[in-house]
Design an enzyme around this catalytic site. Sequence first.
Site, PDB file in Angstrom:
ATOM      1  N   LYS A 260       9.999 -19.859  24.813  1.00  0.00           N
ATOM      2  CA  LYS A 260       9.720 -21.087  25.555  1.00  0.00           C
ATOM      3  C   LYS A 260       8.869 -20.782  26.786  1.00  0.00           C
ATOM      4  O   LYS A 260       7.943 -21.538  27.125  1.00  0.00           O
ATOM      5  CB  LYS A 260      11.029 -21.753  25.972  1.00  0.00           C
ATOM      6  CG  LYS A 260      11.808 -22.383  24.829  1.00  0.00           C
ATOM      7  CD  LYS A 260      11.065 -23.549  24.214  1.00  0.00           C
ATOM      8  CE  LYS A 260      11.922 -24.306  23.210  1.00  0.00           C
ATOM      9  NZ  LYS A 260      11.160 -25.407  22.556  1.00  0.00           N
TER      10      LYS A 260
ATOM     11  N   TYR B 186      14.814 -16.780  22.606  1.00  0.00           N
ATOM     12  CA  TYR B 186      14.532 -18.217  22.693  1.00  0.00           C
ATOM     13  C   TYR B 186      13.906 -18.561  24.041  1.00  0.00           C
ATOM     14  O   TYR B 186      12.865 -19.229  24.121  1.00  0.00           O
ATOM     15  CB  TYR B 186      15.808 -19.017  22.471  1.00  0.00           C
ATOM     16  CG  TYR B 186      15.592 -20.512  22.501  1.00  0.00           C
ATOM     17  CD1 TYR B 186      15.254 -21.204  21.336  1.00  0.00           C
ATOM     18  CD2 TYR B 186      15.703 -21.243  23.685  1.00  0.00           C
ATOM     19  CE1 TYR B 186      15.039 -22.571  21.360  1.00  0.00           C
ATOM     20  CE2 TYR B 186      15.491 -22.603  23.718  1.00  0.00           C
ATOM     21  CZ  TYR B 186      15.163 -23.265  22.557  1.00  0.00           C
ATOM     22  OH  TYR B 186      14.945 -24.615  22.590  1.00  0.00           O
TER      23      TYR B 186
END
Length: 266
Positions: free
Chosen positions: A175, A171
Amino acid sequence: MLLCRSVLLRVSVCRVRTPPRPTCVRMATAAAQTDEEFLSTNQSAFMVGATGETGKHILEELTNRKLFRTVTLIGRREVKYDGEKYQSIVQKVVDFDNLDDHADAFKDHDVGFICLGARAGNTGVTSNLPALRKVDHDYVVKSAELAKAGGCRHLVLLSAMKASKDASHPYSKIKGEVEEEAKALGFDRLSIFQPAVIMVDRKDETRVGEWFLKKALAPVAFFFPTALTVPIATLARAMVNVALTPKDKDVEVLDNKAIHRMGGKK
Protein backbone atom coordinates in the site's frame (compact mmCIF):
# COMPACT_ATOMS: atom_id res chain seq x y z
CA MET A 1 -7.63 -3.77 24.92
CA LEU A 2 -4.93 -6.43 24.55
CA LEU A 3 -7.53 -8.63 22.87
CA CYS A 4 -8.36 -5.90 20.36
CA ARG A 5 -4.68 -5.40 19.54
CA SER A 6 -4.22 -9.10 18.99
CA VAL A 7 -7.15 -9.26 16.61
CA LEU A 8 -6.13 -6.11 14.79
CA LEU A 9 -2.87 -7.73 13.71
CA ARG A 10 -4.97 -9.98 11.48
CA VAL A 11 -6.67 -7.11 9.70
CA SER A 12 -5.20 -5.78 6.52
CA VAL A 13 -5.83 -2.16 7.29
CA CYS A 14 -3.97 -2.28 10.58
CA ARG A 15 -1.40 -5.04 10.36
CA VAL A 16 1.85 -3.57 11.53
CA ARG A 17 3.09 -0.89 13.86
CA THR A 18 5.18 1.45 11.79
CA PRO A 19 6.25 4.97 12.73
CA PRO A 20 3.42 7.49 12.34
CA ARG A 21 3.40 9.39 9.08
CA PRO A 22 2.49 13.01 8.51
CA THR A 23 -1.18 13.22 7.63
CA CYS A 24 -3.29 15.90 6.08
CA VAL A 25 -5.47 17.06 8.94
CA ARG A 26 -5.63 20.69 7.85
CA MET A 27 -8.58 21.22 5.55
CA ALA A 28 -8.77 24.18 3.21
CA THR A 29 -10.13 27.33 4.77
CA ALA A 30 -12.38 28.15 1.83
CA ALA A 31 -15.89 26.78 1.97
CA ALA A 32 -16.65 23.52 0.23
CA GLN A 33 -19.00 23.63 -2.71
CA THR A 34 -22.57 22.53 -2.25
CA ASP A 35 -23.79 19.55 -4.25
CA GLU A 36 -25.68 21.91 -6.57
CA GLU A 37 -22.64 24.13 -7.13
CA PHE A 38 -20.44 21.15 -7.89
CA LEU A 39 -22.99 19.64 -10.28
CA SER A 40 -23.05 22.91 -12.21
CA THR A 41 -19.34 22.41 -13.04
CA ASN A 42 -20.43 19.54 -15.31
CA GLN A 43 -17.67 17.10 -14.38
CA SER A 44 -17.31 13.39 -15.07
CA ALA A 45 -15.79 10.67 -12.91
CA PHE A 46 -14.62 7.08 -13.11
CA MET A 47 -14.36 4.41 -10.45
CA VAL A 48 -12.31 1.24 -10.25
CA GLY A 49 -13.51 -1.21 -7.61
CA ALA A 50 -17.23 -0.41 -7.67
CA THR A 51 -18.25 -3.96 -6.72
CA GLY A 52 -16.27 -3.96 -3.46
CA GLU A 53 -17.86 -2.90 -0.19
CA THR A 54 -16.37 0.60 -0.19
CA GLY A 55 -17.01 1.00 -3.91
CA LYS A 56 -20.68 0.11 -3.49
CA HIS A 57 -21.11 2.79 -0.86
CA ILE A 58 -19.26 5.38 -2.94
CA LEU A 59 -21.48 4.59 -5.90
CA GLU A 60 -24.60 5.04 -3.79
CA GLU A 61 -23.28 8.36 -2.53
CA LEU A 62 -22.53 9.52 -6.06
CA THR A 63 -25.84 8.42 -7.57
CA ASN A 64 -27.98 9.65 -4.68
CA ARG A 65 -26.38 13.08 -4.78
CA LYS A 66 -26.11 13.27 -8.60
CA LEU A 67 -22.78 15.10 -8.49
CA PHE A 68 -21.30 14.11 -11.85
CA ARG A 69 -22.52 14.30 -15.42
CA THR A 70 -21.41 10.69 -15.90
CA VAL A 71 -19.81 8.07 -13.66
CA THR A 72 -17.87 5.40 -15.55
CA LEU A 73 -17.47 2.11 -13.72
CA ILE A 74 -14.39 0.20 -14.85
CA GLY A 75 -14.48 -3.46 -13.90
CA ARG A 76 -14.23 -7.10 -14.89
CA ARG A 77 -17.93 -7.52 -15.58
CA GLU A 78 -21.05 -5.53 -16.14
CA VAL A 79 -23.41 -5.16 -13.21
CA LYS A 80 -27.14 -4.58 -13.49
CA TYR A 81 -28.37 -1.42 -11.76
CA ASP A 82 -32.09 -0.71 -11.62
CA GLY A 83 -33.51 2.71 -10.99
CA GLU A 84 -33.59 6.19 -12.48
CA LYS A 85 -30.73 7.40 -10.29
CA TYR A 86 -28.32 5.11 -12.18
CA GLN A 87 -28.95 6.78 -15.54
CA SER A 88 -25.62 8.59 -15.34
CA ILE A 89 -23.73 5.29 -15.01
CA VAL A 90 -21.53 4.07 -17.87
CA GLN A 91 -19.88 0.65 -17.59
CA LYS A 92 -16.62 -0.40 -19.20
CA VAL A 93 -15.60 -4.07 -19.00
CA VAL A 94 -11.83 -4.51 -18.97
CA ASP A 95 -9.17 -7.17 -18.58
CA PHE A 96 -7.03 -5.97 -15.67
CA ASP A 97 -4.13 -8.11 -16.85
CA ASN A 98 -4.12 -6.14 -20.11
CA LEU A 99 -5.25 -2.67 -19.06
CA ASP A 100 -3.22 -0.94 -21.75
CA ASP A 101 -5.73 -2.37 -24.23
CA HIS A 102 -8.48 -0.43 -22.44
CA ALA A 103 -6.85 3.00 -22.16
CA ASP A 104 -9.92 4.66 -23.67
CA ALA A 105 -11.98 3.74 -20.60
CA PHE A 106 -9.79 6.07 -18.54
CA LYS A 107 -9.94 9.07 -20.87
CA ASP A 108 -11.64 12.42 -20.30
CA HIS A 109 -12.56 12.12 -16.62
CA ASP A 110 -12.14 14.98 -14.17
CA VAL A 111 -12.11 12.89 -10.99
CA GLY A 112 -11.15 9.27 -10.45
CA PHE A 113 -11.93 6.98 -7.53
CA ILE A 114 -9.71 3.91 -7.08
CA CYS A 115 -10.82 1.61 -4.28
CA LEU A 116 -9.60 -1.66 -5.72
CA GLY A 117 -8.00 -4.22 -3.42
CA ALA A 118 -8.08 -7.68 -1.92
CA ARG A 119 -10.59 -8.13 0.87
CA ALA A 120 -9.09 -8.51 4.31
CA GLY A 121 -10.95 -11.76 4.86
CA ASN A 122 -9.96 -13.23 1.52
CA THR A 123 -7.11 -15.40 2.78
CA GLY A 124 -6.78 -17.01 -0.64
CA VAL A 125 -5.46 -13.68 -1.89
CA THR A 126 -3.88 -12.02 1.14
CA SER A 127 -1.86 -15.13 1.99
CA ASN A 128 -0.57 -15.32 -1.59
CA LEU A 129 1.91 -12.48 -2.00
CA PRO A 130 2.12 -12.52 -5.84
CA ALA A 131 -1.68 -12.43 -6.09
CA LEU A 132 -1.88 -9.70 -3.48
CA ARG A 133 0.69 -7.59 -5.31
CA LYS A 134 -1.11 -8.06 -8.62
CA VAL A 135 -4.44 -6.80 -7.26
CA ASP A 136 -3.36 -4.18 -4.74
CA HIS A 137 -0.32 -2.84 -6.59
CA ASP A 138 -0.20 -3.68 -10.30
CA TYR A 139 -3.86 -3.10 -11.11
CA VAL A 140 -4.07 0.04 -8.98
CA VAL A 141 -0.88 1.66 -10.28
CA LYS A 142 -1.69 0.88 -13.91
CA SER A 143 -5.19 2.33 -13.44
CA ALA A 144 -3.67 5.49 -11.97
CA GLU A 145 -1.17 5.74 -14.84
CA LEU A 146 -3.89 5.43 -17.47
CA ALA A 147 -6.07 7.93 -15.62
CA LYS A 148 -3.27 10.49 -15.58
CA ALA A 149 -2.54 9.89 -19.26
CA GLY A 150 -6.25 10.21 -19.99
CA GLY A 151 -6.50 13.67 -18.46
CA CYS A 152 -7.79 12.96 -14.94
CA ARG A 153 -6.99 15.94 -12.70
CA HIS A 154 -8.03 14.68 -9.26
CA LEU A 155 -7.39 11.10 -8.11
CA VAL A 156 -9.03 9.82 -4.92
CA LEU A 157 -7.14 6.73 -3.77
CA LEU A 158 -8.15 4.27 -1.06
CA SER A 159 -5.10 3.06 0.87
CA ALA A 160 -4.82 1.80 4.45
CA MET A 161 -3.70 2.89 7.88
CA LYS A 162 0.00 2.19 8.50
CA ALA A 163 0.74 2.11 4.78
CA SER A 164 4.44 2.72 4.22
CA LYS A 165 6.97 1.68 1.61
CA ASP A 166 9.30 0.90 4.52
CA ALA A 167 6.81 -1.29 6.42
CA SER A 168 7.87 -4.82 7.33
CA HIS A 169 4.46 -6.35 6.65
CA PRO A 170 3.84 -7.06 2.94
CA TYR A 171 0.32 -5.60 2.85
CA SER A 172 1.29 -2.29 4.43
CA LYS A 173 4.44 -2.15 2.31
CA ILE A 174 2.51 -2.70 -0.92
CA LYS A 175 0.00 0.00 0.00
CA GLY A 176 2.86 2.36 0.80
CA GLU A 177 4.56 1.65 -2.51
CA VAL A 178 1.31 2.39 -4.35
CA GLU A 179 1.01 5.72 -2.57
CA GLU A 180 4.55 6.73 -3.55
CA GLU A 181 4.05 5.71 -7.19
CA ALA A 182 0.75 7.59 -7.35
CA LYS A 183 2.45 10.71 -5.99
CA ALA A 184 5.14 10.45 -8.67
CA LEU A 185 2.54 10.56 -11.45
CA GLY A 186 1.94 14.26 -10.82
CA PHE A 187 -1.84 14.57 -10.62
CA ASP A 188 -3.12 18.11 -10.17
CA ARG A 189 -4.58 16.77 -6.92
CA LEU A 190 -4.10 13.43 -5.18
CA SER A 191 -6.24 12.55 -2.16
CA ILE A 192 -5.01 9.46 -0.29
CA PHE A 193 -7.33 7.90 2.29
CA GLN A 194 -5.84 5.83 5.10
CA PRO A 195 -8.78 4.40 7.08
CA ALA A 196 -8.38 2.22 10.14
CA VAL A 197 -10.67 -0.80 10.57
CA ILE A 198 -13.62 -0.30 8.24
CA MET A 199 -16.83 -1.32 10.01
CA VAL A 200 -19.19 -3.10 7.61
CA ASP A 201 -22.55 -4.68 8.35
CA ARG A 202 -22.62 -7.59 5.92
CA LYS A 203 -25.91 -9.23 5.13
CA ASP A 204 -24.08 -12.45 4.32
CA GLU A 205 -21.74 -12.50 7.32
CA THR A 206 -19.77 -15.73 6.93
CA ARG A 207 -16.30 -14.66 8.03
CA VAL A 208 -15.79 -15.63 11.65
CA GLY A 209 -12.70 -13.43 12.00
CA GLU A 210 -14.51 -10.33 10.73
CA TRP A 211 -17.52 -11.03 12.94
CA PHE A 212 -15.30 -11.43 16.01
CA LEU A 213 -13.34 -8.30 15.19
CA LYS A 214 -16.49 -6.24 14.77
CA LYS A 215 -17.84 -7.43 18.11
CA ALA A 216 -14.50 -6.85 19.87
CA LEU A 217 -14.20 -3.32 18.52
CA ALA A 218 -17.81 -2.28 19.12
CA PRO A 219 -17.05 -0.74 22.55
CA VAL A 220 -13.99 1.06 21.15
CA ALA A 221 -16.02 2.42 18.25
CA PHE A 222 -18.68 3.67 20.69
CA PHE A 223 -16.42 5.38 23.22
CA PHE A 224 -13.55 6.37 20.88
CA PRO A 225 -15.16 6.55 17.43
CA THR A 226 -12.15 7.94 15.57
CA ALA A 227 -9.42 5.89 17.25
CA LEU A 228 -9.44 2.50 15.53
CA THR A 229 -12.55 2.27 13.37
CA VAL A 230 -14.57 4.07 10.73
CA PRO A 231 -18.08 3.20 9.47
CA ILE A 232 -17.98 2.37 5.80
CA ALA A 233 -20.68 4.95 5.06
CA THR A 234 -18.51 7.65 6.65
CA LEU A 235 -15.50 6.58 4.59
CA ALA A 236 -17.50 6.61 1.34
CA ARG A 237 -19.00 10.01 2.14
CA ALA A 238 -15.55 11.40 2.90
CA MET A 239 -14.11 10.11 -0.38
CA VAL A 240 -16.91 11.84 -2.26
CA ASN A 241 -16.88 15.03 -0.17
CA VAL A 242 -13.18 15.58 -0.83
CA ALA A 243 -14.00 16.23 -4.49
CA LEU A 244 -16.18 19.17 -3.38
CA THR A 245 -13.56 20.78 -1.17
CA PRO A 246 -11.09 23.37 -2.43
CA LYS A 247 -7.58 22.15 -3.13
CA ASP A 248 -5.25 22.73 -0.18
CA LYS A 249 -2.15 21.03 -1.57
CA ASP A 250 -1.22 18.80 -4.49
CA VAL A 251 -1.07 15.68 -2.29
CA GLU A 252 -3.24 15.25 0.80
CA VAL A 253 -3.19 12.21 3.07
CA LEU A 254 -6.26 11.79 5.24
CA ASP A 255 -5.84 9.65 8.33
CA ASN A 256 -8.71 8.07 10.26
CA LYS A 257 -9.58 11.20 12.24
CA ALA A 258 -9.51 13.36 9.12
CA ILE A 259 -11.77 10.84 7.38
CA HIS A 260 -14.31 11.14 10.19
CA ARG A 261 -14.27 14.93 9.83
CA MET A 262 -14.49 14.88 6.04
CA GLY A 263 -17.24 12.26 6.20
CA GLY A 264 -19.56 14.42 8.24
CA LYS A 265 -22.89 14.93 6.54
CA LYS A 266 -22.90 17.93 4.22
